[in-house]
Design a protein around this motif. Structure first.
Motif, PDB file in Angstrom:
ATOM      1  N   ASN A   1       0.834  -1.200   0.000  1.00 23.68           N
ATOM      2  CA  ASN A   1       0.000   0.000   0.000  1.00 23.68           C
ATOM      3  C   ASN A   1       0.872   1.255   0.000  1.00 23.68           C
ATOM      4  OD1 ASN A   1      -1.783   2.115   0.603  1.00 23.68           O
ATOM      5  ND2 ASN A   1      -3.077   0.813   1.896  1.00 23.68           N
ATOM      6  N   GLN A   2       1.069   1.864  -1.168  1.00 30.68           N
ATOM      7  CA  GLN A   2       1.904   3.053  -1.255  1.00 30.68           C
ATOM      8  C   GLN A   2       1.300   4.218  -0.479  1.00 30.68           C
ATOM      9  OE1 GLN A   2       5.058   3.369  -2.670  1.00 30.68           O
ATOM     10  NE2 GLN A   2       4.988   5.357  -1.618  1.00 30.68           N
ATOM     11  N   GLN A   3      -0.021   4.289  -0.425  1.00 33.13           N
ATOM     12  CA  GLN A   3      -0.660   5.365   0.340  1.00 33.13           C
ATOM     13  C   GLN A   3      -0.287   5.264   1.813  1.00 33.13           C
ATOM     14  OE1 GLN A   3      -4.931   5.682  -0.093  1.00 33.13           O
ATOM     15  NE2 GLN A   3      -5.131   7.045   1.679  1.00 33.13           N
ATOM     16  N   ALA A   4      -0.232   4.030   2.327  1.00 33.70           N
ATOM     17  CA  ALA A   4       0.153   3.833   3.728  1.00 33.70           C
ATOM     18  C   ALA A   4       1.586   4.322   3.959  1.00 33.70           C
ATOM     19  CB  ALA A   4       0.016   2.365   4.107  1.00 33.70           C
ATOM     20  N   ILE A   5       2.467   4.051   2.996  1.00 32.19           N
ATOM     21  CA  ILE A   5       3.855   4.504   3.121  1.00 32.19           C
ATOM     22  C   ILE A   5       3.908   6.026   3.161  1.00 32.19           C
ATOM     23  CG2 ILE A   5       6.096   4.603   1.948  1.00 32.19           C
ATOM     24  CD1 ILE A   5       5.504   1.808   0.839  1.00 32.19           C
ATOM     25  N   ASP A   6       3.152   6.671   2.265  1.00 39.77           N
ATOM     26  CA  ASP A   6       3.142   8.130   2.224  1.00 39.77           C
ATOM     27  C   ASP A   6       2.605   8.715   3.531  1.00 39.77           C
ATOM     28  OD1 ASP A   6       4.145   7.973  -0.324  1.00 39.77           O
ATOM     29  OD2 ASP A   6       2.190   8.222  -1.297  1.00 39.77           O
ATOM     30  N   GLU A   7       1.572   8.085   4.074  1.00 36.20           N
ATOM     31  CA  GLU A   7       0.993   8.579   5.330  1.00 36.20           C
ATOM     32  C   GLU A   7       1.980   8.440   6.487  1.00 36.20           C
ATOM     33  OE1 GLU A   7      -3.765   7.717   4.464  1.00 36.20           O
ATOM     34  OE2 GLU A   7      -2.519   6.178   5.429  1.00 36.20           O
ATOM     35  N   VAL A   8       2.634   7.288   6.557  1.00 44.27           N
ATOM     36  CA  VAL A   8       3.614   7.081   7.631  1.00 44.27           C
ATOM     37  C   VAL A   8       4.774   8.047   7.483  1.00 44.27           C
ATOM     38  CG1 VAL A   8       5.281   5.456   8.589  1.00 44.27           C
ATOM     39  CG2 VAL A   8       2.976   4.670   8.023  1.00 44.27           C
ATOM     40  N   THR A   9       5.242   8.259   6.260  1.00 46.97           N
ATOM     41  CA  THR A   9       6.348   9.190   6.021  1.00 46.97           C
ATOM     42  C   THR A   9       5.974  10.594   6.472  1.00 46.97           C
ATOM     43  OG1 THR A   9       7.287   7.911   4.197  1.00 46.97           O
ATOM     44  CG2 THR A   9       7.787  10.271   4.253  1.00 46.97           C
ATOM     45  N   GLY A  10       4.762  11.037   6.138  1.00 43.93           N
ATOM     46  CA  GLY A  10       4.311  12.352   6.583  1.00 43.93           C
ATOM     47  C   GLY A  10       4.264  12.465   8.096  1.00 43.93           C
ATOM     48  N   MET A  11       3.826  11.408   8.764  1.00 47.53           N
ATOM     49  CA  MET A  11       3.778  11.406  10.230  1.00 47.53           C
ATOM     50  C   MET A  11       5.191  11.467  10.825  1.00 47.53           C
ATOM     51  SD  MET A  11       0.807   8.472  10.483  1.00 47.53           S
ATOM     52  CE  MET A  11       0.513   8.479  12.236  1.00 47.53           C
ATOM     53  N   LEU A  12       6.139  10.761  10.184  1.00 47.33           N
ATOM     54  CA  LEU A  12       7.521  10.784  10.674  1.00 47.33           C
ATOM     55  C   LEU A  12       8.181  12.146  10.428  1.00 47.33           C
ATOM     56  CD1 LEU A  12       8.741   7.241   9.500  1.00 47.33           C
ATOM     57  CD2 LEU A  12       8.216   7.966  11.845  1.00 47.33           C
ATOM     58  N   GLN A  13       7.784  12.822   9.378  1.00 45.68           N
ATOM     59  CA  GLN A  13       8.280  14.180   9.171  1.00 45.68           C
ATOM     60  C   GLN A  13       7.781  15.105  10.276  1.00 45.68           C
ATOM     61  OE1 GLN A  13       6.951  14.399   4.968  1.00 45.68           O
ATOM     62  NE2 GLN A  13       9.064  14.986   4.456  1.00 45.68           N
ATOM     63  N   GLY A  14       6.562  14.827  10.749  1.00 47.24           N
ATOM     64  CA  GLY A  14       6.023  15.604  11.873  1.00 47.24           C
ATOM     65  C   GLY A  14       6.798  15.378  13.160  1.00 47.24           C
ATOM     66  N   VAL A  15       7.340  14.162  13.330  1.00 47.79           N
ATOM     67  CA  VAL A  15       8.175  13.893  14.509  1.00 47.79           C
ATOM     68  C   VAL A  15       9.372  14.839  14.535  1.00 47.79           C
ATOM     69  CG1 VAL A  15       9.682  12.186  15.607  1.00 47.79           C
ATOM     70  CG2 VAL A  15       7.476  11.462  14.660  1.00 47.79           C
ATOM     71  N   VAL A  16       9.959  15.086  13.364  1.00 51.30           N
ATOM     72  CA  VAL A  16      11.148  15.933  13.274  1.00 51.30           C
ATOM     73  C   VAL A  16      10.784  17.416  13.294  1.00 51.30           C
ATOM     74  CG1 VAL A  16      13.150  16.532  11.840  1.00 51.30           C
ATOM     75  CG2 VAL A  16      12.423  14.137  12.036  1.00 51.30           C
ATOM     76  N   SER A  17       9.687  17.772  12.663  1.00 52.49           N
ATOM     77  CA  SER A  17       9.351  19.197  12.556  1.00 52.49           C
ATOM     78  C   SER A  17       8.767  19.763  13.844  1.00 52.49           C
ATOM     79  CB  SER A  17       8.368  19.425  11.406  1.00 52.49           C
ATOM     80  OG  SER A  17       7.133  18.744  11.652  1.00 52.49           O
TER      81      SER A  17
ATOM     82  N   TYR B   1      15.309   9.055   7.513  1.00 56.76           N
ATOM     83  CA  TYR B   1      15.692   9.101   6.108  1.00 56.76           C
ATOM     84  C   TYR B   1      15.285  10.446   5.527  1.00 56.76           C
ATOM     85  CZ  TYR B   1      10.794   7.481   5.735  1.00 56.76           C
ATOM     86  OH  TYR B   1       9.438   7.331   5.866  1.00 56.76           O
ATOM     87  N   LEU B   2      15.575  10.646   4.243  1.00 51.01           N
ATOM     88  CA  LEU B   2      15.327  11.919   3.573  1.00 51.01           C
ATOM     89  C   LEU B   2      14.313  11.723   2.455  1.00 51.01           C
ATOM     90  CD1 LEU B   2      19.042  13.159   3.262  1.00 51.01           C
ATOM     91  CD2 LEU B   2      17.330  13.905   4.950  1.00 51.01           C
ATOM     92  N   PRO B   3      13.012  11.850   2.758  1.00 53.37           N
ATOM     93  CA  PRO B   3      11.999  11.653   1.719  1.00 53.37           C
ATOM     94  C   PRO B   3      12.031  12.770   0.685  1.00 53.37           C
ATOM     95  CG  PRO B   3      10.982  12.386   3.760  1.00 53.37           C
ATOM     96  CD  PRO B   3      12.419  12.142   4.067  1.00 53.37           C
ATOM     97  N   ASN B   4      11.485  12.453  -0.480  1.00 50.86           N
ATOM     98  CA  ASN B   4      11.371  13.427  -1.572  1.00 50.86           C
ATOM     99  C   ASN B   4      12.738  13.960  -2.017  1.00 50.86           C
ATOM    100  OD1 ASN B   4       8.478  13.238  -1.364  1.00 50.86           O
ATOM    101  ND2 ASN B   4       8.591  14.651   0.382  1.00 50.86           N
ATOM    102  N   THR B   5      13.749  13.097  -1.983  1.00 49.25           N
ATOM    103  CA  THR B   5      15.080  13.442  -2.482  1.00 49.25           C
ATOM    104  C   THR B   5      15.541  12.337  -3.422  1.00 49.25           C
ATOM    105  OG1 THR B   5      16.355  12.282  -0.764  1.00 49.25           O
ATOM    106  CG2 THR B   5      15.608  14.546  -0.258  1.00 49.25           C
ATOM    107  N   ASN B   6      16.712  12.505  -3.988  1.00 49.09           N
ATOM    108  CA  ASN B   6      17.273  11.465  -4.850  1.00 49.09           C
ATOM    109  C   ASN B   6      18.063  10.429  -4.052  1.00 49.09           C
ATOM    110  OD1 ASN B   6      19.341  13.173  -4.143  1.00 49.09           O
ATOM    111  ND2 ASN B   6      20.306  13.236  -6.166  1.00 49.09           N
ATOM    112  N   SER B   7      17.835  10.383  -2.753  1.00 44.71           N
ATOM    113  CA  SER B   7      18.557   9.450  -1.878  1.00 44.71           C
ATOM    114  C   SER B   7      17.581   8.543  -1.143  1.00 44.71           C
ATOM    115  CB  SER B   7      19.394  10.223  -0.850  1.00 44.71           C
ATOM    116  OG  SER B   7      19.866   9.362   0.166  1.00 44.71           O
ATOM    117  N   LYS B   8      17.996   7.300  -0.943  1.00 46.30           N
ATOM    118  CA  LYS B   8      17.233   6.353  -0.131  1.00 46.30           C
ATOM    119  C   LYS B   8      18.041   5.920   1.087  1.00 46.30           C
ATOM    120  CE  LYS B   8      14.510   4.692  -4.052  1.00 46.30           C
ATOM    121  NZ  LYS B   8      14.095   3.526  -4.877  1.00 46.30           N
TER     122      LYS B   8
END
Length: 593
Positions: free
Chosen positions: A492-508, A550-557
């Motif tokens: 489920n790619q949508q689930a990945i996107d949702e989790v990634t957004g939540m993890l960005q909130g942890v940092v922000s 990790y660094l989402p929305n970049t050319n790095s994994k």
């Protein structure tokens, strides 16, 4: 590349040469009388012929005996080299061990020229004098070498194995009696303790003991050569008797995923972070979620493979791979991913979170005191609420949580090419009590390795695909190149996107604000986990501290984990993560996309 020589081993094979002498006696018989008739009969003629033949045979035997006798005299008084030989010895000529390179061609381990110095004690004329001369070059006391020079019942004795070429040359110029030299190699590690635990070390015979030297020992080793030489009965080597029984074959070179420059910086920041938190030890990993390549990996204390006299306890392995632990709150991402995949809740779903949640005879609470509160799932992850995570996992169902953990391969080996990997532990779900069910959702009551967590977070960067973590990326000149498996664990790619957004909130805005990097939006999760002491209970005010992101929305994994164990009180490893990732951004030219 350094030339390659063989290392000696002796194997004495005694060959006794004894000449068997045999005394052969002949029985000659004559006629009993003389015939009265002068005429010779046929019988008389036959008898004469026989006597003539017998005489010829007798002369021939006498001649043969004379030649044999002269030969025996010659062998006795003037023995040949072959006759002198009473034993042979086989010397092993070690193959050159393969070189280990980092991903950019930097040498991490290699064989260089050396000399093995040995002696034939039978030929040493003045052991005390020669021992002093040797000690003046090799160091130590003269008595350190006397035993080798005076050893009995042998024609081969080591004086110094794998000596530096220049020192061996000095001794050779002394023309000491009975002292010989063999071309040899020795293992060197030009980067010292940088990546020392990854590379590992060898014993004096060039056999891998730890790390990749051990894991890929068969690949690196090659095949030793064999040289045999004859030894006379007087114990001296017979000139010109050496011959090669088996030609040596050098080992295979290998190239690793390690980037030594990133490795050096990671080790530096990990050591600093561990000291700043007063932790017992630390470990860190920089992992490419898109390929499975381990770019850097270390745990304190470090290992210098070239300094075998100062090896500290715990320095010979990578605890990110070999040691499982209770991961604490970085595991909440696993539970949240399973919840997002199921669709039972969304990031904006709200849950009433009391200050204390009863579980069997225990209470679940958050790390920091608070009152009763209603939270969204995004906020639960941002502030790392144990109560909120427990209740969200309960809505998912603990059977479903268990099945997701298994599907994410967090109960199995990663398959990394490194000795001693741990797989962690998780009890079967039908054995979970209510408190363990809650605990597992926020990373207690389960054991994993940091590398297992890196592989899972790597799937979040890689479309739900887990790659096999590995160090080996190529074998130069070989048709046998490494291949690694992939596993789609999140569909489920949508689930990945949702989790990634939540993890960005942890940092922000959550517990991971010190992981922020200017110009980027890191995603990650802090972890503060208690650990069990010797009395079998969780220790108060002692924690394992970690961050992974990790660094989402970049050319790095790239995924980076930094953990420090047995920390008194609170603390964070986010500063080390930030610095390591910032260095990676600059080093690899990582950009937003």
């Amino acid at each position: 590349m350094p030339s390659n020589y063989d290392r000696p081993h002796t194997r004495d094979t005694y060959r006794d040469s004894h000449a068997d002498r045999r005394d052969t006696r002949f029985d000659y018989r004559k006629g009993s009388g003389r015939s009265r008739n002068p005429i010779r009969t046929l019988g008389d003629i036959s008898s004469g012929v026989i006597q003539s033949h017998t005489a010829i045979v007798f002369v021939f035997i006498l001649a043969f005996a004379l030649i044999l006798g002269l030969r025996l005299v010659q062998v006795t008084m003037f023995p040949t080299e072959e006759a002198k030989a009473s034993l042979s010895q086989t010397i092993t000529e070690p193959a050159k061990r393969g070189t280990i390179y980092d991903r950019n061609g930097v040498v991490l381990a290699a064989d260089v020229d050396a000399r093995t110095i040995y002696c034939n004690p039978h030929e040493v004329e003045d052991p005390e004098k020669e021992s002093s001369a040797i000690a003046s070059v090799l160091g130590g006391d003269a008595n350190d070498y006397v035993d080798a020079l005076t050893r009995e019942n042998t024609s081969f004795s080591y004086v110094q194995r794998k000596a530096d070429v220049d020192k061996a040359q000095q001794i050779e110029e002394m023309n000491l009696s009975g002292i010989y030299f063999l071309h040899d190699t020795k293992r060197v590690y030009p980067c010292g303790e940088n990546a020392g635990q990854v590379v590992g070390l060898c014993d004096i015979d060039g056999k891998g003991l730890t790390g990749l030297e051990l894991y890929y020992n068969d690949v690196l080793s090659g095949t030793d050569g064999q040289i045999t030489e004859e030894i006379g009965s007087d114990g001296r080597t017979i000139a010109g008797s050496s011959h090669e029984n088996q030609e040596r074959q050098d080992g295979q070179d290998i190239v690793l995923s390690i980037d030594i420059e990133m490795q050096q910086f990671l080790e530096q920041r990990l050591a600093e972070q561990t000291q700043q938190l007063n932790g017992k030890s630390g470990n860190a990993v920089l992992y490419d979620g898109g390929t499975g390549e381990i770019i850097a990996c270390a745990s304190t204390p470090y290992l210098n493979p070239g300094d075998r006299e100062n090896i500290q306890d715990g320095s010979t392995s990578l605890r990110s791979i070999t040691t499982a632990y209770e991961p604490g709150s970085i595991f909440k991402t696993v539970s949240m991913t399973a919840i997002m995949e199921s669709g039972v809740l969304s990031p904006d779903s709200t849950i009433y979170c009391p200050a204390y949640l009863p579980a069997d005879e225990f209470y679940i609470s958050d790390a920091h005191q608070r009152g009763d509160e209603t939270m969204t799932l995004s906020h639960i992850l941002a502030v790392s609420s144990n109560v909120g995570m427990s209740l969200a996992a309960s809505d998912l169902g603990f059977d479903n949580l268990y099945n997701a953990i298994v599907r994410y391969n967090l109960t199995d080996y990663t398959g990394v090419d490194y000795p001693g990997e741990s797989r962690g532990t998780l009890d079967p779900v039908d054995q979970w009590s209510q408190v363990q069910s809650y605990n597992v959702s926020f990373g207690q009551g389960i054991m994993v390795t940091p590398l297992q967590m890196c592989r899972f977070y790597g799937a979040l960067t890689n479309g739900g695909v887990e790659e096999t973590p590995h160090f080996l990326i190529s074998k130069p000149g070989s048709e046998d190149q490494p291949q690694y498996e992939s596993d789609q664990v999140i569909d489920n790619q949508q689930a990945i996107d949702e989790v990634t957004g939540m993890l960005q909130g942890v940092v922000s805005e959550g517990t991971g604000t010190q992981a922020q990097i200017t110009g980027f939006s890191p995603a990650g999760k802090t972890g503060t986990g208690q650990y069990i002491g010797e009395n079998g209970t969780y220790l108060e005010n002692m924690n394992n501290i970690s961050f992974i992101g990790y660094l989402p929305n970049t050319n790095s994994k790239l995924v980076c984990f930094v953990g420090v164990s047995e920390v008194p009180g609170d603390g964070v490893t986010t500063p080390a993560f930030r610095d390591i990732m910032t260095d990676a951004i600059q080093h690899y030219g990582i950009t937003n996309q």
